[in-house]
Write a protein that holds these residues in place. Sequence first.
Motif, short mmCIF file in Angstrom:
data_model
loop_
_atom_site.label_atom_id
_atom_site.label_comp_id
_atom_site.label_asym_id
_atom_site.label_seq_id
_atom_site.Cartn_x
_atom_site.Cartn_y
_atom_site.Cartn_z
N ASP A 62 0.74 -1.21 0.02
CA ASP A 62 0.12 -0.17 -0.01
C ASP A 62 0.83 1.26 -0.06
OD1 ASP A 62 1.32 -0.55 2.47
OD2 ASP A 62 -0.64 0.19 3.62
N HIS A 114 0.05 -12.82 6.17
CA HIS A 114 -0.36 -11.53 5.52
C HIS A 114 0.69 -11.68 4.28
CE1 HIS A 114 -1.40 -7.72 4.38
NE2 HIS A 114 0.03 -7.20 4.28
N ASP A 133 1.63 -6.28 9.68
CA ASP A 133 0.27 -6.58 9.18
C ASP A 133 -0.16 -8.04 9.53
OD1 ASP A 133 -0.02 -3.98 8.25
OD2 ASP A 133 0.30 -4.50 6.38
N SER A 140 -6.66 -7.93 11.88
CA SER A 140 -5.31 -8.56 11.42
C SER A 140 -5.18 -8.19 10.10
CB SER A 140 -5.76 -10.05 11.70
OG SER A 140 -6.75 -10.48 10.74
N GLY A 141 -3.85 -8.48 9.54
CA GLY A 141 -3.62 -8.09 8.12
C GLY A 141 -4.57 -9.13 7.48
N ARG A 142 -4.75 -8.70 6.04
CA ARG A 142 -5.84 -9.42 5.49
C ARG A 142 -5.01 -10.58 4.65
NH1 ARG A 142 -7.08 -5.11 0.93
NH2 ARG A 142 -8.08 -6.74 -0.26
N HIS A 174 -0.48 -0.66 10.49
CA HIS A 174 -1.59 0.03 10.28
C HIS A 174 -2.62 0.24 11.13
CE1 HIS A 174 0.11 0.21 6.01
NE2 HIS A 174 -0.10 -1.29 6.22
N TYR A 176 -6.88 1.77 10.67
CA TYR A 176 -7.46 2.67 9.93
C TYR A 176 -8.62 3.27 10.69
CZ TYR A 176 -5.03 -0.20 6.52
OH TYR A 176 -3.91 -0.93 5.73
N ARG A 193 -11.38 -11.42 15.27
CA ARG A 193 -10.89 -12.38 14.61
C ARG A 193 -10.35 -13.54 15.11
NH1 ARG A 193 -8.70 -8.53 9.66
NH2 ARG A 193 -10.57 -7.02 9.68
N LEU A 212 -12.60 -6.99 1.16
CA LEU A 212 -11.90 -5.49 0.87
C LEU A 212 -11.43 -5.31 -0.26
CD1 LEU A 212 -9.46 -6.02 4.34
CD2 LEU A 212 -11.43 -4.62 3.98
N PRO A 215 -5.64 -2.52 -2.22
CA PRO A 215 -5.09 -1.18 -2.09
C PRO A 215 -4.75 -0.70 -3.18
CG PRO A 215 -3.80 -3.07 -0.85
CD PRO A 215 -4.93 -3.57 -1.51
N LYS A 216 -4.95 0.84 -3.37
CA LYS A 216 -4.73 1.46 -4.79
C LYS A 216 -3.42 1.37 -5.10
CE LYS A 216 -6.60 5.03 -2.12
NZ LYS A 216 -7.39 4.41 -1.07
#
Length: 360
Positions: A62, A114, A133, A140-142, A174, A176, A193, A212, A215-216
């Motif tokens: 990201d 992750h 992450d 948790s991280g994806r 991170h 959010y 989770r 989700l 990420p861009k």
Amino acid sequence: MLVFRQLFDPQSSTYTYLLGDRASGAAVLIDPVFEQVRRDTALLGELGLRLVATLETHVHADHVTGAWLLRRRAGSKIMLSAASGAEGADRYLQQDDVVGFGGRRLLVRATPGHTNSCLTYVLDDHGMAFTGDCLMIRGSGRTDFQEGDPAAMYRSIHEQIFTLADECLLYPAHDYRGLTVTSVAEERRFNPRIGGQIGIGDFTGYMKNLRLAHPKMLDVAVPANLRCGQPESEETGADSLAEPGWAPLRYSFAGVWEIDPHGLEEHAGEVQVLDVREPEEFTGPLGHIGGALLIPLGELAERAGELSPEKPVVAVCRAGGRSAQATVILQQAGFKEIANLTGGMLRWRAEGHPVEGGSA
Ligand SMILES: N[C@@H](CCC(=O)N[C@@H](CS)C(=O)NCC(=O)O)C(=O)O
Ligand SMILES: [Fe+2]
């Protein structure tokens, strides 16, 4: 004594952690962000710390790491997981490795799930751990891109993070929602989770249904991070290294370009000196710098047009405070080459530079 700072990149919601050993001045940054290198370098300088290494918690999707740029600027060693497949690092880390900075150490734990390259860094006294992450605050991280693997993440969290002491503080890469820190005990109990009695099947079921958006920056960030943040072309590399060239300036953690009295005297002929004090101060006992234009701070926004847009501007006041705000006002007015005289007239005089008017 440990120097510890949690820094935030609002674009990617990334936390960068600065850890420094006060006694020796040696410091590391965990997960520096490319666009924040100037800020981070300023902070290290102001805290009197020397960056010995940058550590990645993983190959990020990201944002681009600041590791390469920091090595160019500060000579720091780039460190990340041996499982990353990244090229250009100075040291490739694995389970149980130790990273020293001065008299302090970070202990490496492999926490894949992750990505394959995910590491958790545990401070020598086990008082804090940086989980990247893997485990996040109540999250948790994806696990749905790169080498995402929910079962591996479940094992990483249980075997490498939940085995730390209850009080150990956990700092993720991170958040959010703006949350900053958690602890092992809290996450064991309250993580929705993986906390409480949640088993590996429950966790996997949860993770497979996060839904989700990607990420861009994914397509840009991953290849760049596999080069440790080295820009693809020389040109973009040079751009990111560019510093204002019209005088020796220093960027402050407060976000202001600063010039020392000595630098200003050397470049006096090439700049406009803008004095933003009140008229009675300008003609008062501190005197003023020869050729300075007087525009009190309160009038600057309206009168900025009196300055030439062609020539760099150095703002001056009594102690360097109001003039720092003047640089902000000038920036809003579209001026590009601006600096603040550090310490103002007080320091200018104390260092023996020439003054017009004023008393000896
Ligand atoms: N919207 C974000 C994506 C954020 C994201 O996917 N973050 C990853 C970390 S690289 C994650 O694991 N998020 C977990 C979550 O949001 O629960 C962006 O465009 O950058
Ligand atoms: Fe990530």
